[in-house]
Motif scaffolding. Sequence first.
Motif, PDB file in Angstrom:
ATOM      1  N   LEU A  90      -7.974   1.478   1.601  1.00 13.09           N
ATOM      2  CA  LEU A  90      -7.436   1.626   0.834  1.00 13.09           C
ATOM      3  C   LEU A  90      -5.532   1.675   0.296  1.00 13.09           C
ATOM      4  O   LEU A  90      -5.249   2.130  -0.628  1.00 13.09           O
ATOM      5  CB  LEU A  90      -6.653   3.577   1.585  1.00 13.09           C
ATOM      6  CG  LEU A  90      -7.961   3.392   1.639  1.00 13.09           C
ATOM      7  CD1 LEU A  90      -8.762   5.398   2.629  1.00 13.09           C
ATOM      8  CD2 LEU A  90      -9.181   4.141   0.306  1.00 13.09           C
ATOM      9  N   ALA A  91      -4.685   1.037   1.116  1.00 10.34           N
ATOM     10  CA  ALA A  91      -3.325   0.273   1.320  1.00 10.34           C
ATOM     11  C   ALA A  91      -3.777  -0.385   0.151  1.00 10.34           C
ATOM     12  O   ALA A  91      -2.420  -0.454  -0.867  1.00 10.34           O
ATOM     13  CB  ALA A  91      -2.329   0.135   2.226  1.00 10.34           C
ATOM     14  N   LEU A  92      -3.545  -1.310   0.284  1.00  7.92           N
ATOM     15  CA  LEU A  92      -4.029  -2.097  -0.521  1.00  7.92           C
ATOM     16  C   LEU A  92      -4.783  -1.951  -1.976  1.00  7.92           C
ATOM     17  O   LEU A  92      -4.301  -2.505  -3.553  1.00  7.92           O
ATOM     18  CB  LEU A  92      -5.598  -3.342  -0.104  1.00  7.92           C
ATOM     19  CG  LEU A  92      -3.927  -4.773   0.713  1.00  7.92           C
ATOM     20  CD1 LEU A  92      -5.162  -5.723   1.198  1.00  7.92           C
ATOM     21  CD2 LEU A  92      -3.684  -5.089   0.494  1.00  7.92           C
ATOM     22  N   ALA A 149      -3.890   0.684  -3.309  1.00 12.57           N
ATOM     23  CA  ALA A 149      -3.078   1.400  -3.104  1.00 12.57           C
ATOM     24  C   ALA A 149      -1.945   0.296  -4.737  1.00 12.57           C
ATOM     25  O   ALA A 149      -1.503   0.927  -5.608  1.00 12.57           O
ATOM     26  CB  ALA A 149      -2.104   2.174  -2.751  1.00 12.57           C
ATOM     27  N   ALA A 150      -1.562  -0.148  -4.078  1.00 10.36           N
ATOM     28  CA  ALA A 150      -0.933  -1.691  -4.531  1.00 10.36           C
ATOM     29  C   ALA A 150      -1.394  -2.652  -5.549  1.00 10.36           C
ATOM     30  O   ALA A 150      -0.696  -2.910  -6.322  1.00 10.36           O
ATOM     31  CB  ALA A 150      -0.383  -3.041  -3.569  1.00 10.36           C
ATOM     32  N   GLY A 163      -3.040  -0.612  -8.152  1.00 11.01           N
ATOM     33  CA  GLY A 163      -3.296   0.182  -8.582  1.00 11.01           C
ATOM     34  C   GLY A 163      -5.114   0.335  -9.240  1.00 11.01           C
ATOM     35  O   GLY A 163      -5.715   0.887 -10.132  1.00 11.01           O
ATOM     36  N   HIS A 200       2.912   1.750  -6.978  1.00  9.92           N
ATOM     37  CA  HIS A 200       1.900   1.573  -6.740  1.00  9.92           C
ATOM     38  C   HIS A 200       1.982   1.124  -5.339  1.00  9.92           C
ATOM     39  O   HIS A 200       2.087   1.460  -4.135  1.00  9.92           O
ATOM     40  CB  HIS A 200       1.607   0.067  -7.074  1.00  9.92           C
ATOM     41  CG  HIS A 200       0.880   0.564  -8.466  1.00  9.92           C
ATOM     42  ND1 HIS A 200       1.495   0.296  -9.740  1.00  9.92           N
ATOM     43  CD2 HIS A 200      -0.181   1.055  -9.001  1.00  9.92           C
ATOM     44  CE1 HIS A 200       0.729   1.355 -11.057  1.00  9.92           C
ATOM     45  NE2 HIS A 200      -0.219   1.334 -10.536  1.00  9.92           N
ATOM     46  N   VAL A 201       3.521  -0.183  -4.990  1.00 10.66           N
ATOM     47  CA  VAL A 201       3.539  -0.496  -3.139  1.00 10.66           C
ATOM     48  C   VAL A 201       4.317   0.675  -2.582  1.00 10.66           C
ATOM     49  O   VAL A 201       4.168   0.541  -1.808  1.00 10.66           O
ATOM     50  CB  VAL A 201       4.859  -1.419  -4.231  1.00 10.66           C
ATOM     51  CG1 VAL A 201       5.292  -2.276  -2.238  1.00 10.66           C
ATOM     52  CG2 VAL A 201       4.831  -2.197  -4.860  1.00 10.66           C
ATOM     53  N   ARG A 218       2.791   3.591  -2.672  1.00  9.69           N
ATOM     54  CA  ARG A 218       1.809   4.518  -2.353  1.00  9.69           C
ATOM     55  C   ARG A 218       1.031   3.425  -1.245  1.00  9.69           C
ATOM     56  O   ARG A 218       0.336   4.030  -0.511  1.00  9.69           O
ATOM     57  CB  ARG A 218       1.418   4.107  -3.338  1.00  9.69           C
ATOM     58  CG  ARG A 218       1.139   5.644  -4.093  1.00  9.69           C
ATOM     59  CD  ARG A 218       0.004   6.798  -4.745  1.00  9.69           C
ATOM     60  NE  ARG A 218      -0.928   6.356  -3.946  1.00  9.69           N
ATOM     61  CZ  ARG A 218      -2.398   6.249  -4.310  1.00  9.69           C
ATOM     62  NH1 ARG A 218      -3.002   6.214  -5.579  1.00  9.69           N
ATOM     63  NH2 ARG A 218      -3.647   6.354  -4.124  1.00  9.69           N
ATOM     64  N   MET A 219       0.866   1.683  -1.660  1.00 14.98           N
ATOM     65  CA  MET A 219       0.532   1.525   0.126  1.00 14.98           C
ATOM     66  C   MET A 219       1.211   1.325   0.874  1.00 14.98           C
ATOM     67  O   MET A 219       0.816   1.866   2.060  1.00 14.98           O
ATOM     68  CB  MET A 219       0.310   0.255  -0.976  1.00 14.98           C
ATOM     69  CG  MET A 219       0.628  -1.158   0.393  1.00 14.98           C
ATOM     70  SD  MET A 219       0.155  -2.928   0.122  1.00 14.98           S
ATOM     71  CE  MET A 219       1.777  -2.953   0.092  1.00 14.98           C
TER      72      MET A 219
END
Lengths: 272, 249
Positions: free
Chosen positions: A95-97, A99-100, A102, B9-10, B12-13
Amino acid sequence: MISVHGLTKSYGGRIAVDDLTFDVQPGTVTGFLGPNGSGKSTTMRLLLGLAAPDAGTALIAGVPYRSLRWPLRTVGAVLDARAFQPGRSGRGHLLALAAAGGLPRQRVEEVLTQVGLAGGELGDAAGRQAGGYSLGMAQRLSLAAALLGDPAVLLLDEPLNGLDPAGVHWMRSLIKAQAAQGRTVLVSSHLISEMALTAGPLIVIGGGRLLAGTTVAELTARGRGSLENGFLALTGAADYPAAFPGAVPAPSPDHAPAPAPAPAPGSERNSR
Amino acid sequence: MNDGYTFGHVARMEWIRLRSLRAVRWTLGGGLAATIAIGVVAGLNTRNAAGDPTSNVLAGVVLGQLITGVLGVLAMTGEFSSGMARVTFAAVPRRGLVLAAKAAVWGAVFLAAGEVTVLASFFLGTGVLRAGVPRPSLATPDVLRAVLMTGAYLALTGLLGLAVGALIRHGAAAVATVVGGLFVAPLIIGGVDRSLGPVLPELIAGNSLAAVQPVSGFSWSPWLELAIVAAYPAAALAAGGWLLARRDV
């Protein structure tokens, strides 16, 4: 899709990658072969912009990795199966990746299902802390991370490590299917027999230098019907197979110059 | 969509990562609860009616700075100890952006947790003051400033830890550096030359930021002192970002 030219990298005086030049084309699985310590992983890290080359270029889709606008959607990579924090769930890691990159949450569930960490025999393994995963499950999670952005290029470093026979079969099919969909797939391995089953084109390196840009069929022919013999002859272990079948000499860490049969730098094919 | 990844984006990660580690919640919660407990004990032991009870009940930051400092270190070094750094920097090749996002996300969490901690320390610590010791309120001049600045100090030590983690990358070495820098350096440097107190973060925290009554040797305004404390993580983050972008992972 992948274009490496004159790539050179040394660590503290030891040359890890030495004037390496090769291209990788889409639509087929390209095997990246070489003995332990021959520079396969370093080349992968140079391709991903994780290490900076001393000389030469490594381009993906025509640009250096660091210039990619959406790296996760362009290149998927598995360098190390356990490249996640053990206290986080597999799903949290993805999920974190996402987000990165998009990418929507839904994409995380898709790849988790695709690699069998959710909704399959393993139950909802994705919800558990990744530190408790077996090596095979870790390998699946890392592959899921690579597939997350539906990238056109896959770089897989020893993707079969830790997988059970069913897992190996599954991974092999998946890798082939990815290439058949038109992706560029570079798979490093020191398992010769696996390359015979999976790859078409082969890039063989030793001591950080290109030994041959060849194919499975061609190298097998050179080994008189055995890919392994062809590989051993190429990597300078030609005398070993007769006396000690299957033996590969351990490369010494300061084994900077290429073994005797190495071609001149930049040559695409090893002359006979 | 096609413009490429951004700071948002970063960030949020990093926010998802921070929330999905249970150890962060427990360490932060437990450490800051102990920080408050120290403040309550300090309140109970305050006897000097002419003293500075506000400063006394904020004494727990001596521990609190270590909690945020060490968590800040681990926020960065956890990337390297697990090998996740390669995944992170492959996903976000602009590494300075990763450090900036971590600083924003962790800094915000440290600030919120720090302010909650100092407010709780203040209310609980002053609530147990014995009869005869005047009880300060947030409306008393300089008290609100002292409390909030002390919370900000906790956030700044957390950011210092993050930056040192980016510079050193090895968890144990980075923790030792942060603890040594915050605790040991003031003992040695401040002990050799007391006039250097106003530039050493831990001494600034106790003698200027948290102080309602002036302390001898600390004549600069608390705002200037806060800026001096902030200069440490600011400089370390700049150096950490520069180095992070240039080293192989």
